[in-house]
Scaffold this motif. Structure first.
Motif: not given
Length: 320
Positions: A2-26
Protein backbone atom coordinates in the motif's frame (compact mmCIF):
# COMPACT_ATOMS: atom_id res chain seq x y z
CA UNK A 1 2.42 -2.72 -1.01
CA UNK A 2 0.00 0.00 0.00
CA UNK A 3 1.02 3.64 -0.33
CA UNK A 4 1.81 5.97 2.54
CA UNK A 5 -1.48 7.81 1.97
CA UNK A 6 -3.46 4.58 2.03
CA UNK A 7 -1.73 3.56 5.25
CA UNK A 8 -2.42 7.01 6.70
CA UNK A 9 -6.17 6.74 6.04
CA UNK A 10 -6.36 3.21 7.45
CA UNK A 11 -4.33 3.93 10.59
CA UNK A 12 -5.98 7.23 11.45
CA UNK A 13 -9.44 5.74 10.88
CA UNK A 14 -8.60 3.10 13.51
CA UNK A 15 -7.13 5.71 15.84
CA UNK A 16 -10.42 7.63 15.67
CA UNK A 17 -12.13 4.54 17.10
CA UNK A 18 -9.61 4.35 19.93
CA UNK A 19 -9.07 7.98 20.92
CA UNK A 20 -12.08 10.34 21.29
CA UNK A 21 -9.71 13.32 21.41
CA UNK A 22 -8.68 12.90 17.76
CA UNK A 23 -10.39 14.70 14.87
CA UNK A 24 -9.60 14.72 11.15
CA UNK A 25 -10.00 17.85 9.02
CA UNK A 26 -9.90 17.54 5.22
CA UNK A 27 -10.07 19.95 2.32
CA UNK A 28 -11.77 17.62 -0.19
CA UNK A 29 -8.51 15.84 -1.04
CA UNK A 30 -8.34 12.42 0.64
CA UNK A 31 -12.01 12.31 1.64
CA UNK A 32 -12.63 8.91 0.00
CA UNK A 33 -10.09 7.29 2.31
CA UNK A 34 -12.11 8.47 5.32
CA UNK A 35 -15.60 7.62 4.05
CA UNK A 36 -16.16 4.84 6.60
CA UNK A 37 -14.63 6.89 9.41
CA UNK A 38 -16.89 9.83 8.54
CA UNK A 39 -19.97 7.62 8.87
CA UNK A 40 -18.74 6.26 12.21
CA UNK A 41 -17.61 9.63 13.58
CA UNK A 42 -19.46 12.38 11.71
CA UNK A 43 -18.59 14.94 14.39
CA UNK A 44 -14.84 14.18 14.17
CA UNK A 45 -14.25 13.83 10.42
CA UNK A 46 -14.78 17.26 8.89
CA UNK A 47 -14.45 18.13 5.20
CA UNK A 48 -14.32 21.90 4.68
CA UNK A 49 -14.14 21.68 0.89
CA UNK A 50 -11.46 23.38 -1.19
CA UNK A 51 -10.77 25.99 1.48
CA UNK A 52 -7.26 25.44 2.79
CA UNK A 53 -7.12 28.52 5.03
CA UNK A 54 -10.36 27.30 6.64
CA UNK A 55 -8.84 23.83 6.96
CA UNK A 56 -6.12 25.22 9.23
CA UNK A 57 -8.48 27.58 11.03
CA UNK A 58 -10.87 24.75 11.90
CA UNK A 59 -7.93 22.64 13.07
CA UNK A 60 -6.71 25.45 15.28
CA UNK A 61 -10.19 25.92 16.70
CA UNK A 62 -10.47 22.22 17.52
CA UNK A 63 -7.11 22.40 19.29
CA UNK A 64 -8.38 25.30 21.39
CA UNK A 65 -11.20 23.06 22.64
CA UNK A 66 -8.72 20.36 23.73
CA UNK A 67 -8.98 18.13 20.65
CA UNK A 68 -5.99 16.69 18.78
CA UNK A 69 -6.63 17.72 15.15
CA UNK A 70 -5.11 15.89 12.19
CA UNK A 71 -5.15 18.01 9.01
CA UNK A 72 -4.54 16.57 5.55
CA UNK A 73 -4.14 17.75 1.97
CA UNK A 74 -1.36 18.24 -0.59
CA UNK A 75 1.77 19.88 0.82
CA UNK A 76 1.40 22.96 -1.37
CA UNK A 77 -2.12 23.51 -0.01
CA UNK A 78 -1.33 22.48 3.57
CA UNK A 79 1.87 24.45 4.23
CA UNK A 80 2.37 27.10 1.58
CA UNK A 81 -1.10 28.43 0.84
CA UNK A 82 -2.38 28.75 4.45
CA UNK A 83 0.98 29.50 6.05
CA UNK A 84 -0.31 32.62 7.82
CA UNK A 85 -3.02 30.54 9.47
CA UNK A 86 -0.43 27.99 10.62
CA UNK A 87 1.69 30.79 12.05
CA UNK A 88 -1.23 32.42 13.88
CA UNK A 89 -3.82 29.72 14.61
CA UNK A 90 -1.29 27.20 15.88
CA UNK A 91 1.94 29.07 16.62
CA UNK A 92 0.66 32.36 18.03
CA UNK A 93 -2.14 30.64 19.94
CA UNK A 94 0.29 28.08 21.37
CA UNK A 95 -1.77 25.19 20.03
CA UNK A 96 -0.60 21.84 18.68
CA UNK A 97 -1.85 19.55 15.94
CA UNK A 98 -0.75 17.09 13.28
CA UNK A 99 -0.34 18.25 9.69
CA UNK A 100 -0.10 15.35 7.24
CA UNK A 101 0.78 16.20 3.65
CA UNK A 102 0.89 14.41 0.32
CA UNK A 103 2.43 15.16 -3.10
CA UNK A 104 5.58 16.72 -1.60
CA UNK A 105 8.20 18.05 -3.99
CA UNK A 106 7.50 16.04 -7.13
CA UNK A 107 5.09 13.17 -6.38
CA UNK A 108 2.64 14.18 -9.09
CA UNK A 109 4.77 15.85 -11.77
CA UNK A 110 1.86 15.98 -14.23
CA UNK A 111 -0.02 18.19 -11.77
CA UNK A 112 2.47 20.95 -12.40
CA UNK A 113 4.13 23.36 -10.02
CA UNK A 114 0.87 24.19 -8.26
CA UNK A 115 0.99 20.70 -6.74
CA UNK A 116 4.66 20.76 -5.72
CA UNK A 117 6.06 22.14 -2.46
CA UNK A 118 9.84 21.69 -2.27
CA UNK A 119 10.04 24.58 0.20
CA UNK A 120 7.61 23.23 2.81
CA UNK A 121 10.12 22.09 5.44
CA UNK A 122 12.22 25.24 5.01
CA UNK A 123 9.08 27.32 5.49
CA UNK A 124 8.16 25.50 8.71
CA UNK A 125 11.73 26.15 9.90
CA UNK A 126 10.74 29.80 10.28
CA UNK A 127 8.37 28.77 13.09
CA UNK A 128 9.25 27.52 16.55
CA UNK A 129 8.79 24.06 17.95
CA UNK A 130 7.64 21.95 15.00
CA UNK A 131 8.55 18.27 14.82
CA UNK A 132 9.01 17.15 11.20
CA UNK A 133 8.79 13.48 10.17
CA UNK A 134 9.74 12.31 6.66
CA UNK A 135 9.02 8.56 6.39
CA UNK A 136 10.54 6.55 3.58
CA UNK A 137 8.13 3.59 3.63
CA UNK A 138 4.45 3.01 4.57
CA UNK A 139 5.47 0.96 7.64
CA UNK A 140 7.60 3.88 8.82
CA UNK A 141 4.73 6.26 8.11
CA UNK A 142 2.52 4.18 10.40
CA UNK A 143 5.09 4.33 13.21
CA UNK A 144 5.51 8.08 12.88
CA UNK A 145 1.77 8.78 12.53
CA UNK A 146 0.98 6.83 15.69
CA UNK A 147 3.72 8.73 17.50
CA UNK A 148 2.40 12.07 16.21
CA UNK A 149 -1.21 11.32 17.17
CA UNK A 150 -0.15 10.47 20.70
CA UNK A 151 2.24 13.40 21.10
CA UNK A 152 0.21 15.41 23.59
CA UNK A 153 -0.16 18.96 22.36
CA UNK A 154 2.96 19.13 20.18
CA UNK A 155 2.97 20.54 16.65
CA UNK A 156 3.94 17.81 14.19
CA UNK A 157 4.32 17.74 10.41
CA UNK A 158 4.32 14.32 8.69
CA UNK A 159 5.47 14.53 5.06
CA UNK A 160 4.07 11.55 3.14
CA UNK A 161 5.29 10.66 -0.34
CA UNK A 162 4.42 8.42 -3.26
CA UNK A 163 8.17 7.90 -3.60
CA UNK A 164 9.21 5.14 -1.18
CA UNK A 165 12.16 2.91 -0.36
CA UNK A 166 11.88 -0.79 -1.19
CA UNK A 167 11.89 -1.94 2.44
CA UNK A 168 11.18 -0.42 5.85
CA UNK A 169 13.85 0.17 8.47
CA UNK A 170 13.66 -0.25 12.23
CA UNK A 171 13.32 3.45 12.95
CA UNK A 172 12.77 5.29 16.22
CA UNK A 173 10.94 8.63 16.11
CA UNK A 174 13.37 11.47 16.70
CA UNK A 175 16.54 9.47 16.00
CA UNK A 176 18.76 8.85 13.01
CA UNK A 177 19.47 5.20 12.20
CA UNK A 178 22.99 4.09 11.27
CA UNK A 179 22.60 1.93 8.16
CA UNK A 180 26.31 1.41 7.49
CA UNK A 181 29.63 2.70 8.83
CA UNK A 182 32.74 4.02 7.11
CA UNK A 183 35.64 6.39 7.61
CA UNK A 184 35.50 8.67 4.58
CA UNK A 185 32.60 10.93 5.58
CA UNK A 186 28.96 10.82 6.63
CA UNK A 187 25.99 10.83 4.25
CA UNK A 188 22.56 11.53 5.75
CA UNK A 189 19.70 10.17 3.64
CA UNK A 190 16.31 11.65 4.44
CA UNK A 191 13.16 9.53 4.06
CA UNK A 192 12.58 8.20 0.54
CA UNK A 193 16.11 9.13 -0.58
CA UNK A 194 17.69 6.17 1.25
CA UNK A 195 17.60 3.61 -1.58
CA UNK A 196 19.12 6.04 -4.08
CA UNK A 197 21.79 7.10 -1.58
CA UNK A 198 22.77 3.50 -0.79
CA UNK A 199 23.07 2.74 -4.51
CA UNK A 200 25.10 5.92 -5.00
CA UNK A 201 27.67 5.20 -2.26
CA UNK A 202 28.17 1.51 -3.00
CA UNK A 203 31.90 0.84 -2.65
CA UNK A 204 32.60 4.19 -0.96
CA UNK A 205 34.01 4.18 2.59
CA UNK A 206 31.29 6.32 4.16
CA UNK A 207 28.82 6.15 7.02
CA UNK A 208 25.15 6.36 6.02
CA UNK A 209 22.65 7.74 8.52
CA UNK A 210 18.95 7.41 7.82
CA UNK A 211 16.77 10.31 8.96
CA UNK A 212 12.99 9.97 9.19
CA UNK A 213 12.71 12.74 11.79
CA UNK A 214 14.56 15.88 10.69
CA UNK A 215 13.23 18.31 13.31
CA UNK A 216 14.36 18.26 16.03
CA UNK A 217 17.66 17.40 14.37
CA UNK A 218 19.42 14.39 15.92
CA UNK A 219 22.65 16.12 16.92
CA UNK A 220 23.94 13.31 19.15
CA UNK A 221 23.94 10.65 16.43
CA UNK A 222 25.59 12.94 13.87
CA UNK A 223 28.27 14.00 16.37
CA UNK A 224 29.00 10.39 17.24
CA UNK A 225 29.16 9.42 13.56
CA UNK A 226 31.62 12.18 12.72
CA UNK A 227 33.85 11.61 15.76
CA UNK A 228 37.06 9.60 15.41
CA UNK A 229 36.52 8.72 11.77
CA UNK A 230 32.79 8.07 11.99
CA UNK A 231 33.46 5.72 14.87
CA UNK A 232 31.56 2.91 16.46
CA UNK A 233 28.58 3.27 18.73
CA UNK A 234 26.42 5.38 16.47
CA UNK A 235 22.78 4.78 15.73
CA UNK A 236 19.49 4.85 17.53
CA UNK A 237 20.61 2.68 20.43
CA UNK A 238 24.14 3.95 21.07
CA UNK A 239 24.55 7.50 19.86
CA UNK A 240 27.22 8.28 22.43
CA UNK A 241 27.33 10.99 25.02
CA UNK A 242 26.41 14.54 24.18
CA UNK A 243 29.58 16.35 23.20
CA UNK A 244 31.21 13.34 21.53
CA UNK A 245 33.73 14.61 19.02
CA UNK A 246 34.23 18.00 20.64
CA UNK A 247 37.78 19.20 20.43
CA UNK A 248 38.94 16.62 17.86
CA UNK A 249 41.28 17.90 15.21
CA UNK A 250 39.99 15.90 12.25
CA UNK A 251 37.63 17.65 9.89
CA UNK A 252 34.26 16.03 9.27
CA UNK A 253 32.71 15.76 5.81
CA UNK A 254 28.91 15.57 5.82
CA UNK A 255 26.51 15.24 2.88
CA UNK A 256 22.77 15.50 3.49
CA UNK A 257 20.38 14.33 0.77
CA UNK A 258 16.83 15.62 1.25
CA UNK A 259 13.71 15.12 -0.92
CA UNK A 260 12.88 18.83 -0.70
CA UNK A 261 14.71 22.15 -1.11
CA UNK A 262 18.47 21.63 -1.29
CA UNK A 263 20.29 22.97 1.75
CA UNK A 264 17.27 23.00 4.06
CA UNK A 265 19.21 21.26 6.85
CA UNK A 266 22.68 22.70 6.26
CA UNK A 267 22.17 25.11 9.16
CA UNK A 268 21.27 22.21 11.47
CA UNK A 269 24.45 20.35 10.49
CA UNK A 270 26.56 23.49 10.98
CA UNK A 271 25.04 24.08 14.42
CA UNK A 272 25.68 20.46 15.39
CA UNK A 273 29.36 20.62 14.42
CA UNK A 274 30.02 24.27 15.27
CA UNK A 275 32.88 23.40 17.63
CA UNK A 276 34.90 21.31 15.16
CA UNK A 277 36.20 21.67 11.60
CA UNK A 278 33.75 20.36 9.04
CA UNK A 279 32.44 20.66 5.51
CA UNK A 280 28.83 20.11 4.50
CA UNK A 281 27.12 19.57 1.14
CA UNK A 282 23.35 19.86 0.88
CA UNK A 283 21.68 17.97 -1.97
CA UNK A 284 17.99 18.14 -2.77
CA UNK A 285 15.55 19.97 -5.03
CA UNK A 286 17.23 23.03 -6.56
CA UNK A 287 15.45 26.38 -6.78
CA UNK A 288 15.20 26.25 -10.56
CA UNK A 289 11.81 25.08 -11.77
CA UNK A 290 11.48 22.12 -14.10
CA UNK A 291 8.77 22.93 -16.65
CA UNK A 292 8.63 19.51 -18.31
CA UNK A 293 7.02 16.72 -16.32
CA UNK A 294 7.20 12.96 -16.53
CA UNK A 295 7.48 10.14 -14.00
CA UNK A 296 8.85 10.45 -10.48
CA UNK A 297 12.07 8.71 -11.59
CA UNK A 298 12.44 11.12 -14.51
CA UNK A 299 11.87 14.02 -12.17
CA UNK A 300 14.50 12.68 -9.74
CA UNK A 301 16.99 12.40 -12.59
CA UNK A 302 16.16 15.91 -13.75
CA UNK A 303 16.89 17.20 -10.24
CA UNK A 304 20.14 15.25 -9.91
CA UNK A 305 18.79 12.88 -7.26
CA UNK A 306 19.10 9.60 -9.16
CA UNK A 307 21.88 7.20 -8.01
CA UNK A 308 24.30 8.05 -10.83
CA UNK A 309 24.03 11.81 -10.29
CA UNK A 310 24.25 11.45 -6.52
CA UNK A 311 27.38 9.30 -6.78
CA UNK A 312 29.12 11.85 -8.98
CA UNK A 313 28.26 14.72 -6.65
CA UNK A 314 28.99 12.90 -3.39
CA UNK A 315 32.26 11.36 -4.59
CA UNK A 316 33.40 14.67 -6.06
CA UNK A 317 32.73 16.48 -2.80
CA UNK A 318 34.56 13.88 -0.71
CA UNK A 319 37.59 13.89 -3.06
CA UNK A 320 37.97 17.64 -2.56
Amino acid sequence: MDTMRERFAAIVSRLLDEDPRLAVVLAEIGKDGFADAARAHPDRVINVGIREQLLVGVGGGLALTGMRPILHTFASFLIERPFEQIKLDFGHQGMGGVLVSAAGSYDWPAGGYTHMAPGDVALLDTLDGWTVHVPGHPDEAETLLRDAAAAGDDSVYVRLSAHANSAPRDIAPGRFLTVREGRGGVVIAVGPMLDNVLAAVEGLDVTVLYATTVRPFDERTLRAATAAGAGAGTGAAGAGAAGTGAGTGAAADVVIVEPYLAGTSIGAVNDTLADRPHRVLGLGIPRRELRRYGTIDEHLAGQGLDPASLRERIAGFLRR
